[in-house]
Design an enzyme around this catalytic site. Sequence first.
Site, PDB file in Angstrom:
ATOM      1  N   ASP A  32     -17.987  -0.839   8.635  1.00 45.24           N
ATOM      2  CA  ASP A  32     -19.422  -0.593   8.705  1.00 45.24           C
ATOM      3  C   ASP A  32     -20.141  -1.908   8.424  1.00 45.24           C
ATOM      4  OD1 ASP A  32     -21.657   1.614   8.758  1.00 45.24           O
ATOM      5  OD2 ASP A  32     -22.156   0.270   7.102  1.00 45.24           O
ATOM      6  N   GLU A  34     -24.037  -3.877   7.761  1.00 48.26           N
ATOM      7  CA  GLU A  34     -25.482  -3.857   7.552  1.00 48.26           C
ATOM      8  C   GLU A  34     -26.029  -5.126   8.179  1.00 48.26           C
ATOM      9  OE1 GLU A  34     -26.816  -1.206   6.527  1.00 48.26           O
ATOM     10  OE2 GLU A  34     -24.956  -0.269   5.839  1.00 48.26           O
ATOM     11  N   HIS A 173     -26.151   3.597   3.050  1.00 45.79           N
ATOM     12  CA  HIS A 173     -26.593   2.437   3.836  1.00 45.79           C
ATOM     13  C   HIS A 173     -26.118   1.128   3.220  1.00 45.79           C
ATOM     14  CE1 HIS A 173     -28.867   4.515   6.880  1.00 45.79           C
ATOM     15  NE2 HIS A 173     -29.540   5.196   5.952  1.00 45.79           N
ATOM     16  N   ASP A 178     -20.476   3.366   3.173  1.00 46.28           N
ATOM     17  CA  ASP A 178     -20.511   4.032   4.478  1.00 46.28           C
ATOM     18  C   ASP A 178     -19.147   4.004   5.157  1.00 46.28           C
ATOM     19  OD1 ASP A 178     -23.135   4.310   3.872  1.00 46.28           O
ATOM     20  OD2 ASP A 178     -23.931   3.293   5.647  1.00 46.28           O
TER      21      ASP A 178
END
Length: 599
Positions: A32, A34, A173, A178
């Site tokens: 994952d 960001e 998040h 995540d």
Amino acid sequence: MSVPDPVLPAARQLAFDELDTPLYATTFVVVDLETTGTSPDGDAITEIGAVKVRGGEVLGEFATLVNPGYEIPPAIVQITGITTAMVYAAPRIEAVLPGFLEFAAGAVLVAHNARFDTAFLKAAAARQDIPWPNPQVLCTVKLARRVLTRDEAPSARLGVLAQILGASTTPTHRALDDARATVDVLHALIARVGNQGVQSLTELLDYLPGVTGTQRAKRTFANDLPAAPGVYLFRGPSDEVLYIGTAVNLRRRVRNYFTGSETRGRMKEMVALAQRVDHVVCAHGLEAGVRELRLLAAHAPPYNRRSKFPKRGWWLTLTDEPFPRLVAVRTPTRTALGPFNSRADAVDVGLTIAEFAGLRTCATRLTRAAKHLCQPAIVGGCPAASDDGSDAEAYAPAAHSVRDLLTGRSDTLLRAMLERIETYSTAEHFEAAARLRDRTAAVVAKLARTQRLAALARLAELIIALPDGAGGWEFSVIRHGRLAAAGVARRGTPPMAVVDQIVAAAETVVPDLGDAPPTADSADRPLVFADDVPPLLGAPPEEVGVIARWLAKPGARIVRTSDGYCEPLHGAARWVAWAQLAREAAEVRSEQEQYLAER
């Protein structure tokens, strides 16, 4: 009257080859990211989190903040909680990406909305000139939409799925949280499809959307194929050959064309047209590669991109006239250099050789009694030009020097090129030195390859052995640059008995000698070929090239030859390392020029 108990079929455990890669043995790296926004080109990664799992067990985790190099927008800070201050001391993506790719090497990459995450990773790799490893990718959004109904999951958002499927980690998040939640979602979805007979990675990819019903139905084409190396041929409605390929495992490779792992548009179009798949089982990879080349030349299938016309290459050859010159031709009839992909490449190399040999480039037809009368020019002009002209006898050394260069009897012309480069550099004519360096590197590369292939083609018989990785040997019988026979000695099998068998059954290969027949010094000595026979004796260059690469593999051995394998003593092989450095220097300079142009 008693009724006998029904006879039930005996249970049979499936082999791994039948299951492809079982899901419990598949390594997944769930990742994952960001980011500072949604555009892979304009935005940057701020955090990477990944979990490596296999068989339900966590093998490792990877987590780091990433400094994007600029302030994180307030809207993104509000969503992720990652501030500019948090990433101030974090490493840049240049330092992080190689470590992540190493962590994920060899695994199936999993992400929730995988298109988003892989797009950012690919863009980061491209900016660093790191080759993208092109891993198998699984998207849990697509899998969830395939497994769960709208009533079960009105939304495919990670937070919703984590709650519905009982994930032990709540998405926040933040990348690692995540990724952990996605692991739980993945395992729950796999458990659901397991009840429907999906037990392998191939079956899971086949289960996903994006595979048409027609494409999925044609998977039966692979059912009767063996799990052995070979060549496969897709045939169309009129029995025409659409596509040809090679495989280490025919069944597994062909089956992949009917699953979600096949993403190439041209291949999906080809599969839609295909009516059946033929195959040829081969002893090992070399035989498969050679048979593929021969079948490509025979059928010219429309969906293959690699060369289907081996005779379309260009060769540099000396003309047969009193004042020879180098010309580009399709068929090498004399001492030749090639093949080249284009006529322009052949002409460029020919001009470089002619310049240093003093070979004429004018196209005037001259008789033996004539004189070459081209006048010297300040720029360009014929390399054989002179004030007084030259007759055939005075011109002959130029042609001899080219023949000696091509056959490897002398590297005098190469040395002259290198000395000229040194002269330019000493005089600080660096642009001229760089141009000549690149031209010389092209000459060396083509000479070295041609001479190596010619050395293979001139051997009446060469037997190669390569370890098969399981204690056995893969054997190939090469005759005049062509594969004449192939076989395998499995572990525990006397290898020389296999060699004797395949040699006895090997194909007879008659070399193409052009108009110069071989001679023999005595009945006990091998044939000695004249210098002006075609360099590969009629063998297809691509086939000889495949054999040469096979011979260069680690562990390859020469069992025996009709004559000792050797390359020319004064050939271009000794200059290959220099040519490689020259190419690397040219690439560095090209990058510098591009950078300056963009500033």
